[in-house]
Every structure is written in structure tokens, then in C-alpha cells.
Write a protein that holds these residues in place. Structure first.
Motif, PDB file in Angstrom:
ATOM      1  N   ASP A 160       0.879  -1.130   0.002  1.00 44.07           N
ATOM      2  CA  ASP A 160      -0.050  -0.019   0.154  1.00 44.07           C
ATOM      3  C   ASP A 160       0.763   1.317  -0.131  1.00 44.07           C
ATOM      4  O   ASP A 160       1.774   1.299   0.772  1.00 44.07           O
ATOM      5  CB  ASP A 160      -1.032   0.000   1.264  1.00 44.07           C
TER       6      ASP A 160
ATOM      7  N   GLU B  11      -3.876 -13.848   5.291  1.00 43.34           N
ATOM      8  CA  GLU B  11      -4.079 -13.066   6.476  1.00 43.34           C
ATOM      9  C   GLU B  11      -2.809 -13.152   7.339  1.00 43.34           C
ATOM     10  O   GLU B  11      -2.763 -12.028   7.901  1.00 43.34           O
ATOM     11  CB  GLU B  11      -5.471 -13.430   7.268  1.00 43.34           C
TER      12      GLU B  11
ATOM     13  N   ARG C 179      -0.504 -10.796   5.889  1.00 43.66           N
ATOM     14  CA  ARG C 179      -0.789  -9.305   6.033  1.00 43.66           C
ATOM     15  C   ARG C 179      -0.746  -8.829   7.286  1.00 43.66           C
ATOM     16  O   ARG C 179      -0.142  -7.761   7.749  1.00 43.66           O
ATOM     17  CB  ARG C 179      -2.233  -9.153   5.870  1.00 43.66           C
ATOM     18  N   SER C 180      -1.191  -9.609   8.326  1.00 44.32           N
ATOM     19  CA  SER C 180      -0.723  -9.366   9.854  1.00 44.32           C
ATOM     20  C   SER C 180       0.699  -9.150  10.240  1.00 44.32           C
ATOM     21  O   SER C 180       0.986  -8.214  10.975  1.00 44.32           O
ATOM     22  CB  SER C 180      -1.202 -10.228  10.744  1.00 44.32           C
TER      23      SER C 180
ATOM     24  N   SER D 222       1.993  -5.803   8.745  1.00 44.20           N
ATOM     25  CA  SER D 222       1.644  -4.701   9.456  1.00 44.20           C
ATOM     26  C   SER D 222       2.146  -4.530  10.726  1.00 44.20           C
ATOM     27  O   SER D 222       2.384  -3.492  11.234  1.00 44.20           O
ATOM     28  CB  SER D 222       0.014  -4.725   9.432  1.00 44.20           C
ATOM     29  N   GLN D 223       2.822  -5.541  11.512  1.00 42.93           N
ATOM     30  CA  GLN D 223       3.615  -5.595  12.460  1.00 42.93           C
ATOM     31  C   GLN D 223       4.976  -5.038  12.522  1.00 42.93           C
ATOM     32  O   GLN D 223       5.810  -4.982  13.606  1.00 42.93           O
ATOM     33  CB  GLN D 223       3.219  -6.789  13.527  1.00 42.93           C
TER      34      GLN D 223
ATOM     35  N   GLN E 267       3.969   3.125   8.578  1.00 37.68           N
ATOM     36  CA  GLN E 267       3.800   1.626   8.827  1.00 37.68           C
ATOM     37  C   GLN E 267       3.596   1.037   7.472  1.00 37.68           C
ATOM     38  O   GLN E 267       3.138   1.601   6.461  1.00 37.68           O
ATOM     39  CB  GLN E 267       2.411   1.451   9.602  1.00 37.68           C
TER      40      GLN E 267
ATOM     41  N   THR F  91       1.861  -1.600   5.300  1.00 37.85           N
ATOM     42  CA  THR F  91       0.626  -2.519   4.922  1.00 37.85           C
ATOM     43  C   THR F  91       0.454  -3.024   3.628  1.00 37.85           C
ATOM     44  O   THR F  91       1.252  -2.486   2.656  1.00 37.85           O
ATOM     45  CB  THR F  91      -0.602  -1.733   5.297  1.00 37.85           C
TER      46      THR F  91
ATOM     47  N   SER G 276      -2.209  -4.933   0.678  1.00 40.21           N
ATOM     48  CA  SER G 276      -3.522  -5.802   0.244  1.00 40.21           C
ATOM     49  C   SER G 276      -3.383  -6.829  -0.518  1.00 40.21           C
ATOM     50  O   SER G 276      -2.251  -6.979  -1.373  1.00 40.21           O
ATOM     51  CB  SER G 276      -4.296  -4.472  -0.778  1.00 40.21           C
TER      52      SER G 276
ATOM     53  N   LYS H  95      -7.600  -0.897   1.464  1.00 41.48           N
ATOM     54  CA  LYS H  95      -6.230  -1.384   1.793  1.00 41.48           C
ATOM     55  C   LYS H  95      -6.137  -1.986   2.935  1.00 41.48           C
ATOM     56  O   LYS H  95      -6.891  -2.133   3.855  1.00 41.48           O
ATOM     57  CB  LYS H  95      -5.283  -0.178   1.526  1.00 41.48           C
ATOM     58  N   ASN H  96      -4.815  -2.614   2.932  1.00 39.33           N
ATOM     59  CA  ASN H  96      -4.610  -3.336   4.496  1.00 39.33           C
ATOM     60  C   ASN H  96      -5.401  -4.368   4.680  1.00 39.33           C
ATOM     61  O   ASN H  96      -5.964  -4.466   5.699  1.00 39.33           O
ATOM     62  CB  ASN H  96      -4.456  -2.229   5.630  1.00 39.33           C
ATOM     63  N   CYS H  97      -6.053  -5.082   3.577  1.00 41.55           N
ATOM     64  CA  CYS H  97      -7.084  -6.348   3.832  1.00 41.55           C
ATOM     65  C   CYS H  97      -6.767  -7.337   2.794  1.00 41.55           C
ATOM     66  O   CYS H  97      -6.226  -7.046   1.694  1.00 41.55           O
ATOM     67  CB  CYS H  97      -8.341  -5.611   3.682  1.00 41.55           C
TER      68      CYS H  97
END
Length: 226
Positions: A108, A168, A171-172, A175-176, A184, A186, A188, A220-222
Motif C-alpha cells: 500500500d 491473512e 498481512r498481519s 503490518s507489525q 507503517q 501495509t 492488500s 487497503k490493508n485487507c
């Protein structure tokens, strides 16, 4: 051990050749000429062994160089992932009748990293994302840098439900990531599977790409499946 047996075989063959030659020449055994021929036969076999070993080493070196060249041609230099050339080749030769899934992933707002902080920061983001994905996938999964900030995953023996779990997880984890003073990171993701989304690999690719577009348009971020 194989080289030892090759040495023994070649020396023995040389000696056998000499003895057989003497037999047909009707020469008496255990005279100086016989001993001389045996020594010559052993030398002949030893020489052949050395030549064969040198040729084998040269051949193996050429094979290693060819393999290294092939790997470099199929690998993205920045991330260490497979590149678009590898993806296109794998898809062209794709012949798999079992379950499989595709994940299209896009970082993203990637242009912001390049435009606001410089390409070095953008490269670091790509490296971090690539490393995180490799840590999440199975040994049998293939991960490609499809182009720019887009990455594609080919998951064999993986249905859509498990592909969604994988997406997922990725993605997780991304994001961390600790991106220090920068924004940050992220991503998609779009997920598709065979045979749910098409009978041919190209149909599954299109479905995954469309699912990714929906994820980008959904904030986004999904992760979204086709």
C-alpha cells in the motif's frame, strides 16, 4: 568411493588388455616383457583415470556455472524472490491437476516511500516484505516479485480457505513490522483458487488480480477473495 572403483576398473582394464595381448602373441608369462606390459597397462589405466577425473571435474564446474546462471536469471536481485521471468515460465509450463491457489499482493502507498523518503527506503520496504513472506510460506510455495511493489504467490495443494489463512497471516505479520521513523508498512491481497475461480491458470490469475483491485478499493490493508 566411486572414484576409487573407477580407478581400480581402469587400471584392471589396462592390465587385462596387456595380458590378453600377450596371450594372443603367445608370449611366456613372468618374463621381463610380461612385467613391462603389465606396468604399461597399469599406467595406461591410471592415465585414463586421471583424464576421466579431470574431465568430470570440468563438466561439473560447467554444470554449476549453468545452474548459477539459471538461478540468477530467475531471481530478483533486490528481494531474492523469484522474478517475473520465472513466473511467466512456470505458468507457461504449468500442468497441475490438484488444488492450488494464487495470492496477488500489493504494498500500500508504496510510491510515497519512494517519493517522500527516497528509493533506498522503498528498497528496504520491499526487502522487509519479501523476507516476511518467505518466513510465512511453506517450502513448496513459490513467491515471485511480479513487478514493482506487486508480489505473487503460487500455493500448490492449497484450497481457498487455507490460502485466505496464509494471506491473512502475511498481512498481519507485515503490518507489525518495525519501520522505525517511517510510515507503517501495509499490504492488500487478492486470493483465488482452482477450480473455484477457473479451469485454467490464466483464469485464476485474472480472478486473483481482480480480488486485489477490490482490496485496494476497499481501504487497503485487507485480504479479499474472488
Amino acid at each position: 568411493m566411486s572414484k576409487l572403483w573407477l580407478l581400480i576398473a581402469m587400471v584392471f582394464t589396462g592390465i587385462l588388455y596387456s595380458v590378453v595381448l600377450l596371450y594372443f602373441m603367445d608370449m611366456p608369462l613372468f618374463n621381463n616383457l610380461v612385467l613391462h606390459c603389465i606396468i604399461m597397462g597399469a599406467s595406461f589405466g591410471l592415465t585414463n583415470f586421471i583424464v576421466a577425473v579431470l574431465f568430470y571435474k570440468r563438466l561439473e564446474k560447467v554444470k554449476r556455472l549453468n545452474q548459477q546462471l539459471k538461478v540468477s536469471l530467475m531471481t530478483d536481485n533486490l528481494t531474492g524472490l523469484l522474478n517475473r521471468r520465472a513466473f511467466d515460465q512456470d505458468i507457461k509450463q504449468f500442468d497441475y491437476s490438484g488444488l492450488y491457489s494464487l495470492i496477488f499482493l500489493d504494498i500500500d502507498n508504496f510510491r510515497d516511500f519512494n517519493n517522500h523518503f527516497g528509493h533506498d527506503i522503498g528498497d528496504n520496504v520491499l526487502k522487509k516484505v519479501g523476507e516476511t513472506i518467505r518466513a510465512c510460506v511453506r517450502a513448496t510455495d513459490r513467491v515471485y516479485r511480479y513487478g514493482g511493489e506487486e508480489i505473487t504467490l503460487l500455493l500448490l495443494d492449497c484450497d481457498k480457505k487455507n490460502a485466505m489463512k496464509m494471506a491473512e497471516k502475511i498481512r498481519s505479520e507485515i503490518s507489525q513490522l518495525d519501520n522505525q521513523a517511517y510510515p507503517q508498512i501495509t499490504v492488500s491481497l487478492g486470493v483465488s483458487s482452482y477450480p473455484d475461480d477457473g479451469q485454467y491458470i490464466h483464469d485464476v490469475i485474472v480472478a486473483s488480480d481482480q480480488a486485489l483491485l477490490k482490496a485496494k478499493n476497499s481501504g487497503k490493508n485487507c485480504t479479499i477473495s474472488s
